[in-house]
Design a protein around this motif. Structure first.
Motif, mmCIF file in Angstrom:
data_model
loop_
_atom_site.group_PDB
_atom_site.id
_atom_site.type_symbol
_atom_site.label_atom_id
_atom_site.label_comp_id
_atom_site.label_asym_id
_atom_site.label_seq_id
_atom_site.Cartn_x
_atom_site.Cartn_y
_atom_site.Cartn_z
ATOM 1 N N LYS A 195 0.840 -1.206 0.000
ATOM 2 C CA LYS A 195 0.000 0.000 0.000
ATOM 3 C C LYS A 195 0.871 1.250 0.000
ATOM 4 O O LYS A 195 0.594 2.216 -0.719
ATOM 5 N N LYS B 81 1.224 14.912 1.575
ATOM 6 C CA LYS B 81 -0.080 14.371 1.171
ATOM 7 C C LYS B 81 -0.058 12.847 1.162
ATOM 8 O O LYS B 81 -0.996 12.194 1.614
ATOM 9 N N THR C 169 -0.079 11.584 4.734
ATOM 10 C CA THR C 169 -1.399 11.782 5.338
ATOM 11 C C THR C 169 -2.359 10.697 4.874
ATOM 12 O O THR C 169 -3.077 10.109 5.687
ATOM 13 N N GLU C 170 -2.377 10.422 3.578
ATOM 14 C CA GLU C 170 -3.260 9.384 3.047
ATOM 15 C C GLU C 170 -2.863 8.012 3.596
ATOM 16 O O GLU C 170 -3.726 7.201 3.952
ATOM 17 N N GLY D 110 -1.458 7.403 6.470
ATOM 18 C CA GLY D 110 -1.871 7.360 7.878
ATOM 19 C C GLY D 110 -3.344 7.071 8.028
ATOM 20 O O GLY D 110 -3.761 6.368 8.951
ATOM 21 N N LYS D 111 -4.172 7.570 7.120
ATOM 22 C CA LYS D 111 -5.609 7.292 7.157
ATOM 23 C C LYS D 111 -5.895 5.840 6.823
ATOM 24 O O LYS D 111 -6.813 5.233 7.341
ATOM 25 N N TRP D 112 -5.077 5.254 5.928
ATOM 26 C CA TRP D 112 -5.284 3.875 5.522
ATOM 27 C C TRP D 112 -4.957 2.909 6.655
ATOM 28 O O TRP D 112 -5.625 1.904 6.838
ATOM 29 N N GLN D 113 -3.897 3.220 7.415
ATOM 30 C CA GLN D 113 -3.459 2.305 8.478
ATOM 31 C C GLN D 113 -4.526 2.213 9.523
ATOM 32 O O GLN D 113 -4.736 1.346 10.200
#
Length: 85
Positions: free
Chosen positions: A28, A76, A79-80, A82-85
């Protein structure tokens, strides 16, 4: 440009859920790297894994990618991720 990453928690994910789960986290991360830093005629990116959760990227560019834009894309992407984890 040279960027180092420490993809936190991969070793813990490996221990708790197995290597396949940890490998999925790294896949990912690489997909997001491809999204934010695609190889083009002007920019070429190499992602290297040093072991565990330590990785780095070398971004070779003809100068069209400024340090500020590189930093913004990197922020960016992280950040994306971190949201996925």
């Amino acid at each position: 440009y040279y960027i180092e990453y420490d993809v936190a928690k991969v070793n813990a994910i490996n221990a708790e859920f197995g290597r396949r789960a940890g490998d999925e986290v790294l896949r990912k991360f690489n997909q997001l790297r491809d999204k934010y830093f695609p190889n083009t005629a002007d920019t070429h990116v190499i992602l290297m894994r040093h072991g565990g959760d330590e990785m780095s990227s070398v971004v070779a560019t003809t100068g069209k990618l400024s340090p500020q834009e590189l930093a913004e894309r990197n922020a960016k992407m992280l950040t994306e991720f971190g949201k996925w984890q």
